[in-house]
Design an enzyme around this catalytic site. Structure first.
Site, short mmCIF file in Angstrom:
data_model
loop_
_atom_site.label_atom_id
_atom_site.label_comp_id
_atom_site.label_asym_id
_atom_site.label_seq_id
_atom_site.Cartn_x
_atom_site.Cartn_y
_atom_site.Cartn_z
N ASP A 86 39.94 47.27 41.72
CA ASP A 86 40.50 46.75 42.97
C ASP A 86 40.13 47.62 44.17
O ASP A 86 40.19 47.17 45.31
CB ASP A 86 42.03 46.71 42.89
CG ASP A 86 42.53 45.88 41.72
OD1 ASP A 86 41.70 45.25 41.05
OD2 ASP A 86 43.75 45.88 41.48
N ASP A 98 40.26 43.41 48.78
CA ASP A 98 40.32 44.19 47.54
C ASP A 98 38.94 44.07 46.88
O ASP A 98 38.35 42.99 46.85
CB ASP A 98 41.37 43.62 46.59
CG ASP A 98 42.78 44.12 46.91
OD1 ASP A 98 43.00 44.65 48.02
OD2 ASP A 98 43.66 43.96 46.04
N HIS A 146 42.13 38.44 43.19
CA HIS A 146 41.07 39.00 42.36
C HIS A 146 40.35 37.91 41.56
O HIS A 146 40.97 37.10 40.90
CB HIS A 146 41.59 40.10 41.43
CG HIS A 146 42.31 41.17 42.20
ND1 HIS A 146 43.32 41.92 41.67
CD2 HIS A 146 42.14 41.60 43.48
CE1 HIS A 146 43.76 42.77 42.59
NE2 HIS A 146 43.07 42.60 43.70
N ASP A 169 38.38 38.17 38.94
CA ASP A 169 37.90 38.44 37.59
C ASP A 169 38.78 37.92 36.44
O ASP A 169 38.53 38.26 35.29
CB ASP A 169 37.58 39.93 37.42
CG ASP A 169 38.74 40.85 37.77
OD1 ASP A 169 39.81 40.35 38.13
OD2 ASP A 169 38.56 42.08 37.66
N CYS A 182 39.12 44.77 35.03
CA CYS A 182 39.93 45.42 36.08
C CYS A 182 40.03 46.92 35.86
O CYS A 182 39.95 47.70 36.82
CB CYS A 182 41.36 44.91 36.08
SG CYS A 182 41.56 43.15 35.96
#
Ligand code: ARG
Length: 366
Positions: A107, A195, A244, A246, A350
């Site tokens: 992040d 991020d 995010h 992912d 992550c």
């Protein structure tokens, strides 16, 4: 002096990587950006403080499992230096009663070629998280003459950066989905906020998710900072908490992406992939109905895998459906027990940040 930092995408052979640490992790106090991201029915609403020590130890144990798998395969693993995250912080523009953690690194750090940039996060509790990575950045700087050590423009995060009372407590899931579809998020456009985990790197192209953590102004900033790259804003209307990219849109190798079936990339945004013969496959169902306790993320961390090279992928050990799908897609699957690290911010992808992958900057979408 050696070349230490080089990575242009998420699939080239991984040689060096940062793996986070759970030490001293906090559930941060509510603040303008975070309250909107905690699901209303979450047990974490209104709660803050140090995370229970036993969960920290267990989370760290999971990360050690990952470190071992990586090191056994010859990947060099670097670790951050955690701070006392329970300290209150202040800047001329805001005060916050604590920080959060140094999980997950994905992040905070964005690697593009020989550059690692600390991001411009919209959570106040994450404002100083980059400090945990500064000892590593200094080391890379000393050892690699080509390494570019960069910090994105720091957002001020005054009250003007957020829409206040944007969601009230009673907002329904349907209403949230309407907001997502309208690209109407809690952050304003007074400054670039992003991020690093919203940025998917694919050589010459950067695909950036517009959502709760990354705004439009950030896209504009990226395009000016990297004029030689193509910056694409992407959004996933089916996601009520778009944070995010992912656990939503995950490349496995050139030509192949798995997409969360509840968060499909809109038709017009698929065109660039289809025109270049990329296959977008719906990801397998998660093996769990619920995330683990005290976790912000959804069950779709099932697809948050770490690709070691275009034929090899690490998948969470309990995610049997995802493993089976990867296998059918021609990948060698290495299972890793990591689920108890999920509460600290995410899964296998992550929990890491790229330092070195073999390979160059290619144009996959000519
Ligand atoms: N928003 C995702 C989900 O809950 C979680 C993404 C976590 N990724 C990360 N880099 N922290 O499905």
């Amino acid at each position: 002096m050696a070349k230490i930092v080089n990575s242009w995408n998420d699939w080239d052979p991984l040689k060096r990587v940062i793996v986070g640490r759970c030490d001293n992790s906090m559930i941060p106090p509510e603040e303008p950006a975070t309250s909107e991201k905690v699901p209303v029915d979450s047990e974490m609403r209104g709660m803050w403080g140090l995370r229970p020590l036993a969960t920290v130890e267990r989370g760290n144990e999971c990360l050690e499992n990952l470190v071992k798998i990586l090191e056994d395969r010859g990947v060099v693993v670097d670790r951050p230096t955690p701070l006392q995250w329970n300290q209150a912080i202040g800047t001329p523009d805001f005060r916050n009663d604590s920080m959060m953690t140094c999980m997950p690194p994905r992040d905070i750090l964005l690697t593009v070629g020989n550059e690692i940039m600390a991001s411009a996060n919209s959570f106040r509790c994450r404002y100083f998280e980059y400090l945990a990575y500064w000892p590593l950045m200094k080391q890379y700087f000393d050892e690699d003459p080509d390494f570019l050590w960069t910090q994105a423009p720091r957002p001020r995060l005054t009250d003007a950066s957020y829409k206040h009372n944007y969601y009230d407590e009673k907002i329904t899931l349907e209403e949230r989905l309407v907001r997502t579809a309208n690209k109407d998020f809690v952050t304003t456009e007074v400054e670039p906020m992003w991020d690093a985990a919203d940025v998917m790197r694919m050589g010459k192209d950067l695909f950036i998710q517009h959502g709760l953590t990354t705004n439009r102004t950030a896209m504009d900033w990226f395009q000016r900072y990297y004029p030689e790259y193509r910056v694409h804003a992407v959004n996933f209307p089916g996601d009520p908490y778009p944070i995010h990219i992912d656990a939503t849109f995950v490349p496995l190798r050139p030509g192949l992406i798995i997409n969360n079936p509840h968060r499909k990339l809109p038709e017009e945004q698929r065109a660039i992939f289809e025109a270049n013969d990329w296959q977008i496959v719906e990801a397998a169902q998660p093996a769990h109905d619920e995330p683990p306790a005290l976790c912000y993320s959804s069950v779709w961390l099932s697809m948050n895998c770490l690709v070691l090279d275009p034929k090899t992928v690490i998948v969470e050990a309990s995610e049997v459906h995802q493993q089976e799908q990867m296998d059918k897609l021609g990948m060698n699957v290495i299972p890793c027990d990591l689920r108890d690290a999920y509460p600290f911010g995410g899964g296998l992808h992550c929990s890491t940040a790229d330092v070195y992958r073999e390979g160059d900057c290619l144009d996959y979408f000519p």
